[in-house]
Design an enzyme around this catalytic site. Structure first.
Site, PDB file in Angstrom:
ATOM      1  N   LYS A  50      -2.069  -1.492  -3.911  1.00 50.60           N
ATOM      2  CA  LYS A  50      -2.949  -0.329  -3.847  1.00 50.60           C
ATOM      3  C   LYS A  50      -2.149   0.946  -3.881  1.00 50.60           C
ATOM      4  CE  LYS A  50      -6.023   1.897  -0.651  1.00 50.60           C
ATOM      5  NZ  LYS A  50      -6.397   2.054   0.691  1.00 50.60           N
ATOM      6  N   LYS A  80       0.865  -1.182   0.000  1.00 45.32           N
ATOM      7  CA  LYS A  80       0.000   0.000   0.000  1.00 45.32           C
ATOM      8  C   LYS A  80       0.897   1.225   0.000  1.00 45.32           C
ATOM      9  CE  LYS A  80      -3.606   2.391   2.530  1.00 45.32           C
ATOM     10  NZ  LYS A  80      -4.580   2.352   3.617  1.00 45.32           N
TER      11      LYS A  80
HETATM   12  C1  PBG Z   1      -7.601   3.212   5.444  1.00 46.50           C
HETATM   13  C2  PBG Z   1      -7.836   3.133   3.991  1.00 46.50           C
HETATM   14  C3  PBG Z   1      -7.617   4.116   2.998  1.00 46.50           C
HETATM   15  C4  PBG Z   1      -8.120   3.582   1.816  1.00 46.50           C
HETATM   16  C5  PBG Z   1      -8.575   2.304   2.103  1.00 46.50           C
HETATM   17  N1  PBG Z   1      -8.362   2.040   3.437  1.00 46.50           N
HETATM   18  C6  PBG Z   1      -7.126   5.514   3.085  1.00 46.50           C
HETATM   19  C7  PBG Z   1      -5.771   5.846   3.501  1.00 46.50           C
HETATM   20  O1  PBG Z   1      -4.888   5.003   3.681  1.00 46.50           O
HETATM   21  O2  PBG Z   1      -5.580   7.044   3.712  1.00 46.50           O
HETATM   22  C8  PBG Z   1      -8.156   4.296   0.493  1.00 46.50           C
HETATM   23  C9  PBG Z   1      -9.177   3.802  -0.474  1.00 46.50           C
HETATM   24  C10 PBG Z   1      -9.444   4.715  -1.606  1.00 46.50           C
HETATM   25  O3  PBG Z   1      -8.813   5.766  -1.798  1.00 46.50           O
HETATM   26  O4  PBG Z   1     -10.366   4.384  -2.370  1.00 46.50           O
HETATM   27  N2  PBG Z   1      -6.300   3.270   5.860  1.00 46.50           N
END
Ligand code: PBG
Length: 325
Positions: A248, A195
C-alpha cells in the site's frame, strides 16, 4: 525467428483473438470495497475529495453492504469514525464502538459478505497517531497490546478478517497469539505489511478524520525509497502468521507488488488508495481522461503486477462494468 516470419499484430487482429490470448483477467472476484462508518441515523455524507464515497451511519452501511453483495463483490473493509476521541483511542477496542456495532449489524443482514476490519488507532486517538504516544513518539509494544485488544473486539463482533494497518513491529504475532488464545484461530489476518509513508493517503485522512495532529508517520510507516526493506517487512509478517500480505499504496509501488508475489507465493493484496482515486476522479471531472477506461486500466495493472486482491474505491463502478461484459 524474426520479422517478417513473426508478426505479433496477427494476434491482435480482432476482439476474439485478443480475448483468447489475454493474459490477465480483471474480475469482480478481485475486489474489496472500503466503507466509512459514522455514528447517527440516516447519514450519507459525501467525502469531498472522494466523489461517490460517503461517511454512512450503520443503517445506511447495511443497505450499502447489501448492494455490494448483489454486485458479487466478495467483501468490504470497514473504517470507523468514532463519536469521541481520546489519548488512548478507547473507542477502538470498546464493545460498543462504532465498528463493533456495525459488524454485528451487517452480519445480521448480509451474513455471507466478508467483513474485514481495519485495526489501527489513528481514527480513534485525539492526536491522530496510530498508537500510544510516549516521549513524542509512538510507543511500539504498548500500542501492540491495544491493537490486539481491538482485533479481539472485532473478532468477537463477527469480523472475518482483521487487517492491522498501524505498522508497529511485531503486531501481527501479538494479534495472532491473542486471537488463538480466545478461540479465534480461524479468523484471518490481512497484514498491511509494506505500508509506505505516502502523500496518497491525503483524502482518506479527510474521510476518516485521522490526520496526525503533530509530526508525521515517518517513524512507523515505510520510506517510499525502500524495496528490500519491504520484502523484510513481508517476511516478518508471514513468520508471525499473516494469511494475506498487503502492499500500500498500489500504483507507485507496482514493483513491490511484483517482487512480493514472486518471492513469497502467498495471497497478496494491494490497496488502490484514496489519493490514487482522487487524482483520477479530478481529472475525469475536467474531462481530461476517460474515467471508466482509466479505472479499468489502473485496476488491470495492479492485478498484472501480481495482486490477488485489490482494495479499491472503484470496486462498485468496476463491478458494474465487468458484470455487463
Ligand atoms: C489507517 C489507514 C490509513 C489508510 C488505511 N488505513 C491512513 C494512514 O495511514 O494515514 C489509507 C487508505 C487510503 O488512503 O485510501 N492507518
Amino acid at each position: 525467428m524474426n520479422f517478417p516470419v513473426n508478426r505479433l499484430r496477427r494476434l491482435r487482429k480482432n476482439n476474439n483473438l485478443r480475448r483468447l490470448v489475454r493474459e490477465t483477467q480483471l474480475s469482480v472476484n478481485d475486489f474489496i470495497y472500503p466503507l466509512f462508518v459514522c455514528p447517527g441515523k440516516n447519514i450519507n455524507k459525501e467525502i469531498k475529495s472522494m466523489p461517490g464515497n460517503f461517511q454512512m451511519s450503520i443503517d445506511n452501511i447495511i443497505k450499502e453492504c447489501l448492494a455490494v453483495k448483489d454486485l458479487g463483490i466478495p467483501g468490504v473493509i470497514l473504517f470507523g469514525i468514532p463519536a469521541a476521541k481520546d489519548e488512548m483511542g478507547t473507542e477502538a477496542y470498546s464493545e460498543n464502538g462504532i465498528i463493533q456495532r456495525a459488524v454485528r449489524a451487517i452480519k445480521k443482514e448480509a451474513a455471507d459478505l466478508l467483513i474485514i476490519t481495519d485495526v489501527c488507532l489513528c481514527e480513534y486517538t485525539s492526536h491522530g497517531h496510530c498508537g500510544v504516544i510516549e516521549n513524542n513518539d509512538v510507543a511500539n509494544d504498548k500500542s501492540c497490546a491495544l491493537l490486539a485488544k481491538q482485533a479481539i473486539s472485532h473478532a468477537t463482533a463477527g469480523a472475518d478478517i482483521v487487517a492491522p494497518s498501524d505498522m508497529m513491529d511485531g503486531r501481527v504475532g501479538v494479534i495472532r497469539t491473542i486471537l488463538d488464545k480466545n478461540g479465534f484461530e480461524n479468523i484471518l489476518i490481512m497484514a498491511y505489511s509494506a505500508k509506505f509513508n505516502s502523500a496518497f493517503y491525503g483524502p482518506f485522512r479527510e474521510a476518516a478524520d485521522s490526520a496526525p495532529q503533530f509530526g508525521d508517520r515517518k517513524t512507523y510507516q515505510m520510506d517510499p525509497a525502500n524495496a528490500e526493506e519491504a520484502l523484510r517487512e513481508v517476511q516478518l509478517d508471514i513468520n508471525e502468521g499473516a494469511d494475506i500480505v498487503m502492499v500500500k499504496p498500489a500504483l507507485s509501488y507496482l514493483d513491490i507488488i511484483y517482487r512480493v508475489k514472486h518471492q513469497f507465493k502467498i495471497p497478496v493484496a494491494a490497496y488502490n488508495v484514496s489519493g490514487e482515486y482522487a487524482c483520477i476522479m479530478a481529472a475525469a471531472e475536467k474531462k481530461w481522461v476517460d474515467e471508466e477506461k482509466i479505472m479499468l486500466e489502473v485496476l488491470l495493472s495492479i492485478k498484472r503486477a501480481g495482486a490477488d486482491i485489490i482494495l479499491t474505491y472503484f470496486a462498485k463502478k468496476a463491478a458494474k462494468l465487468l458484470n455487463k461484459k
